[in-house]
Design a protein around this motif. Sequence first.
Motif, PDB file in Angstrom:
ATOM      1  N   SER A 186     -10.640 -59.413  10.153  1.00 60.49           N
ATOM      2  CA  SER A 186     -11.230 -60.389   8.920  1.00 60.49           C
ATOM      3  C   SER A 186     -11.991 -61.451   9.585  1.00 60.49           C
ATOM      4  CB  SER A 186     -10.026 -61.232   8.370  1.00 60.49           C
ATOM      5  OG  SER A 186      -9.515 -62.248   9.009  1.00 60.49           O
ATOM      6  N   SER A 187     -13.001 -62.072   8.690  1.00 66.49           N
ATOM      7  CA  SER A 187     -13.612 -63.001   9.360  1.00 66.49           C
ATOM      8  C   SER A 187     -12.948 -64.430   9.382  1.00 66.49           C
ATOM      9  CB  SER A 187     -14.904 -63.102   8.076  1.00 66.49           C
ATOM     10  OG  SER A 187     -14.524 -63.341   6.910  1.00 66.49           O
ATOM     11  N   TRP A 188     -11.923 -64.507   8.738  1.00 64.62           N
ATOM     12  CA  TRP A 188     -10.837 -65.662   8.808  1.00 64.62           C
ATOM     13  C   TRP A 188     -10.195 -65.606   9.831  1.00 64.62           C
ATOM     14  CZ3 TRP A 188      -5.915 -66.340   8.349  1.00 64.62           C
ATOM     15  CH2 TRP A 188      -5.488 -67.641   8.067  1.00 64.62           C
ATOM     16  N   SER A 189      -9.659 -66.798  10.568  1.00 65.55           N
ATOM     17  CA  SER A 189      -8.868 -66.993  11.539  1.00 65.55           C
ATOM     18  C   SER A 189      -7.928 -68.222  11.125  1.00 65.55           C
ATOM     19  CB  SER A 189      -9.620 -67.313  12.686  1.00 65.55           C
ATOM     20  OG  SER A 189      -8.661 -67.514  13.920  1.00 65.55           O
ATOM     21  N   PRO A 190      -6.462 -68.030  11.671  1.00 59.20           N
ATOM     22  CA  PRO A 190      -5.740 -69.132  11.206  1.00 59.20           C
ATOM     23  C   PRO A 190      -6.074 -70.186  12.434  1.00 59.20           C
ATOM     24  CG  PRO A 190      -4.787 -66.971  12.135  1.00 59.20           C
ATOM     25  CD  PRO A 190      -6.046 -66.691  11.970  1.00 59.20           C
ATOM     26  N   GLU A 191      -6.554 -69.955  13.452  1.00 62.73           N
ATOM     27  CA  GLU A 191      -6.639 -71.077  14.405  1.00 62.73           C
ATOM     28  C   GLU A 191      -8.132 -71.983  14.268  1.00 62.73           C
ATOM     29  OE1 GLU A 191      -6.924 -68.481  17.948  1.00 62.73           O
ATOM     30  OE2 GLU A 191      -4.906 -67.754  17.251  1.00 62.73           O
ATOM     31  N   ARG A 192      -8.648 -71.722  13.157  1.00 65.85           N
ATOM     32  CA  ARG A 192      -9.793 -72.782  12.791  1.00 65.85           C
ATOM     33  C   ARG A 192     -10.034 -73.160  11.164  1.00 65.85           C
ATOM     34  NH1 ARG A 192     -12.934 -68.176  13.297  1.00 65.85           N
ATOM     35  NH2 ARG A 192     -13.695 -67.320  11.177  1.00 65.85           N
ATOM     36  N   CYS A 193      -9.790 -74.122  10.748  1.00 66.99           N
ATOM     37  CA  CYS A 193      -9.718 -74.669   9.576  1.00 66.99           C
ATOM     38  C   CYS A 193     -11.150 -74.135   8.707  1.00 66.99           C
ATOM     39  CB  CYS A 193      -9.526 -76.136   9.378  1.00 66.99           C
ATOM     40  SG  CYS A 193      -9.476 -76.700   7.748  1.00 66.99           S
ATOM     41  N   ALA A 194     -10.457 -73.726   7.486  1.00 67.74           N
ATOM     42  CA  ALA A 194     -11.920 -73.372   6.603  1.00 67.74           C
ATOM     43  C   ALA A 194     -11.546 -74.024   5.347  1.00 67.74           C
ATOM     44  CB  ALA A 194     -11.887 -71.872   6.452  1.00 67.74           C
ATOM     45  N   CYS A 195     -10.547 -75.166   5.226  1.00 70.64           N
ATOM     46  CA  CYS A 195     -10.041 -75.780   4.040  1.00 70.64           C
ATOM     47  C   CYS A 195     -11.054 -76.582   3.515  1.00 70.64           C
ATOM     48  CB  CYS A 195      -8.798 -76.557   4.252  1.00 70.64           C
ATOM     49  SG  CYS A 195      -7.451 -75.742   4.835  1.00 70.64           S
ATOM     50  N   VAL A 196     -11.061 -76.557   1.994  1.00 65.66           N
ATOM     51  CA  VAL A 196     -12.224 -77.336   1.382  1.00 65.66           C
ATOM     52  C   VAL A 196     -12.047 -78.796   1.516  1.00 65.66           C
ATOM     53  CG1 VAL A 196     -13.035 -77.918  -0.996  1.00 65.66           C
ATOM     54  CG2 VAL A 196     -12.469 -75.547  -0.504  1.00 65.66           C
ATOM     55  N   ASP A 197     -10.726 -79.193   1.723  1.00 66.45           N
ATOM     56  CA  ASP A 197     -10.500 -80.606   2.148  1.00 66.45           C
ATOM     57  C   ASP A 197      -9.422 -80.753   2.929  1.00 66.45           C
ATOM     58  OD1 ASP A 197     -10.319 -83.347   2.177  1.00 66.45           O
ATOM     59  OD2 ASP A 197      -9.633 -83.697  -0.191  1.00 66.45           O
ATOM     60  N   PRO A 198      -9.741 -80.400   4.215  1.00 68.29           N
ATOM     61  CA  PRO A 198      -8.572 -80.204   5.236  1.00 68.29           C
ATOM     62  C   PRO A 198      -7.671 -81.649   5.450  1.00 68.29           C
ATOM     63  CG  PRO A 198     -10.761 -80.272   6.417  1.00 68.29           C
ATOM     64  CD  PRO A 198     -10.996 -80.284   5.026  1.00 68.29           C
ATOM     65  N   GLY A 199      -8.222 -82.573   5.015  1.00 67.83           N
ATOM     66  CA  GLY A 199      -7.316 -83.779   5.190  1.00 67.83           C
ATOM     67  C   GLY A 199      -6.490 -84.218   3.974  1.00 67.83           C
ATOM     68  N   ALA A 200      -6.764 -83.466   2.867  1.00 71.45           N
ATOM     69  CA  ALA A 200      -5.975 -83.712   1.635  1.00 71.45           C
ATOM     70  C   ALA A 200      -4.450 -83.626   2.027  1.00 71.45           C
ATOM     71  CB  ALA A 200      -6.387 -82.758   0.465  1.00 71.45           C
ATOM     72  N   ALA A 201      -4.135 -82.464   2.327  1.00 72.34           N
ATOM     73  CA  ALA A 201      -2.629 -82.129   2.529  1.00 72.34           C
ATOM     74  C   ALA A 201      -2.015 -83.197   3.601  1.00 72.34           C
ATOM     75  CB  ALA A 201      -2.339 -80.722   2.865  1.00 72.34           C
ATOM     76  N   LEU A 202      -2.731 -83.281   4.580  1.00 77.69           N
ATOM     77  CA  LEU A 202      -2.197 -84.028   6.054  1.00 77.69           C
ATOM     78  C   LEU A 202      -1.962 -85.396   5.439  1.00 77.69           C
ATOM     79  CD1 LEU A 202      -4.237 -82.886   8.677  1.00 77.69           C
ATOM     80  CD2 LEU A 202      -1.726 -82.301   8.511  1.00 77.69           C
ATOM     81  N   ALA A 203      -2.891 -85.949   4.562  1.00 79.76           N
ATOM     82  CA  ALA A 203      -2.734 -87.272   3.932  1.00 79.76           C
ATOM     83  C   ALA A 203      -1.579 -87.430   3.051  1.00 79.76           C
ATOM     84  CB  ALA A 203      -4.016 -88.016   3.496  1.00 79.76           C
ATOM     85  N   ASP A 204      -1.651 -86.708   2.146  1.00 74.98           N
ATOM     86  CA  ASP A 204      -0.503 -86.362   1.328  1.00 74.98           C
ATOM     87  C   ASP A 204       1.079 -86.351   1.947  1.00 74.98           C
ATOM     88  OD1 ASP A 204      -2.090 -86.777  -0.884  1.00 74.98           O
ATOM     89  OD2 ASP A 204      -2.161 -84.740  -1.282  1.00 74.98           O
TER      90      ASP A 204
ATOM     91  N   CYS B  32      -5.005 -77.138  10.201  1.00 68.94           N
ATOM     92  CA  CYS B  32      -5.076 -78.807   9.649  1.00 68.94           C
ATOM     93  C   CYS B  32      -3.834 -79.225   8.985  1.00 68.94           C
ATOM     94  CB  CYS B  32      -6.264 -78.914   8.564  1.00 68.94           C
ATOM     95  SG  CYS B  32      -5.900 -78.003   6.955  1.00 68.94           S
ATOM     96  N   GLY B  33      -2.794 -78.193   8.739  1.00 71.46           N
ATOM     97  CA  GLY B  33      -1.719 -78.760   7.979  1.00 71.46           C
ATOM     98  C   GLY B  33      -1.426 -78.232   6.642  1.00 71.46           C
ATOM     99  N   ASN B  34      -2.387 -77.700   6.013  1.00 70.44           N
ATOM    100  CA  ASN B  34      -2.412 -77.195   4.710  1.00 70.44           C
ATOM    101  C   ASN B  34      -1.603 -75.762   4.691  1.00 70.44           C
ATOM    102  OD1 ASN B  34      -3.678 -78.840   2.985  1.00 70.44           O
ATOM    103  ND2 ASN B  34      -5.816 -78.125   3.624  1.00 70.44           N
ATOM    104  N   PRO B  35      -0.955 -75.376   3.603  1.00 69.16           N
ATOM    105  CA  PRO B  35      -0.259 -74.163   3.598  1.00 69.16           C
ATOM    106  C   PRO B  35      -1.304 -72.984   3.491  1.00 69.16           C
ATOM    107  CG  PRO B  35       0.451 -75.755   1.967  1.00 69.16           C
ATOM    108  CD  PRO B  35      -0.785 -76.411   2.470  1.00 69.16           C
ATOM    109  N   THR B  36      -0.752 -71.935   4.166  1.00 71.74           N
ATOM    110  CA  THR B  36      -1.630 -70.917   4.046  1.00 71.74           C
ATOM    111  C   THR B  36      -0.630 -69.673   3.619  1.00 71.74           C
ATOM    112  OG1 THR B  36      -2.737 -71.564   6.370  1.00 71.74           O
ATOM    113  CG2 THR B  36      -2.545 -69.264   5.608  1.00 71.74           C
ATOM    114  N   VAL B  37       0.530 -69.765   3.818  1.00 75.32           N
ATOM    115  CA  VAL B  37       1.542 -68.628   3.141  1.00 75.32           C
ATOM    116  C   VAL B  37       2.693 -69.353   2.702  1.00 75.32           C
ATOM    117  CG1 VAL B  37       2.899 -66.428   3.448  1.00 75.32           C
ATOM    118  CG2 VAL B  37       0.563 -66.849   4.898  1.00 75.32           C
TER     119      VAL B  37
END
Length: 177
Positions: free
Chosen positions: A156-174, A37-42
């Motif tokens: 792991s149960s997490w994947s960088p290929e699917r969004c699990a952000c609380v508010d995935p649009g926040a970073a993109l909008a900003d 979604c564009g949010n920072p991960t690392v």
Amino acid sequence: MTTPPFPTPTAAEIDVVSSQLGRAARGVIGIAARCVCGNPTVVATAPRLDDGTPFPTFYYLTHPAATAAMSTLEATQVMPELARMLEEDDDVAAAYGRAHEAYLADRAQFGEVPEIDGISAGGMPTRVKCLHALAGHALAAGPGVNPVGDAALERSSWSPERCACVDPGAALADRAS
């Protein structure tokens, strides 16, 4: 293999990282990996923080779902399994040593800090100490660079290929503004 430099993070990106961490982000010099979604991960962190503190963890995992997944793996005793992989497979051990050297080379581009000379993160080059750091390096460097980080991500149960952000649009909008 990732070769910094990274684009300078925006104020909005630093705000997202601070929100992810639950505290003010320190020493962020770039976004090394992102969620789909564009949010920072690392984030890439300066080897010496503004207050003068040496900081060896150049690649710092910030995404809450990713950090939770690594914590779960650590709690379920995956680390001994990954350590055995290093002990039993010379090719994996050699690749892990190369990952350590690549990590040091990436960080060195942002300054030498004698207090952390030769120290990378996560137990590299011979131990498995912190899956958060190893997964962060694997995400920033890309598949095939850090075999233990790659293995942790695969388990792991997490994947960088699917969004699990609380508010995935926040970073993109900003970032768009």
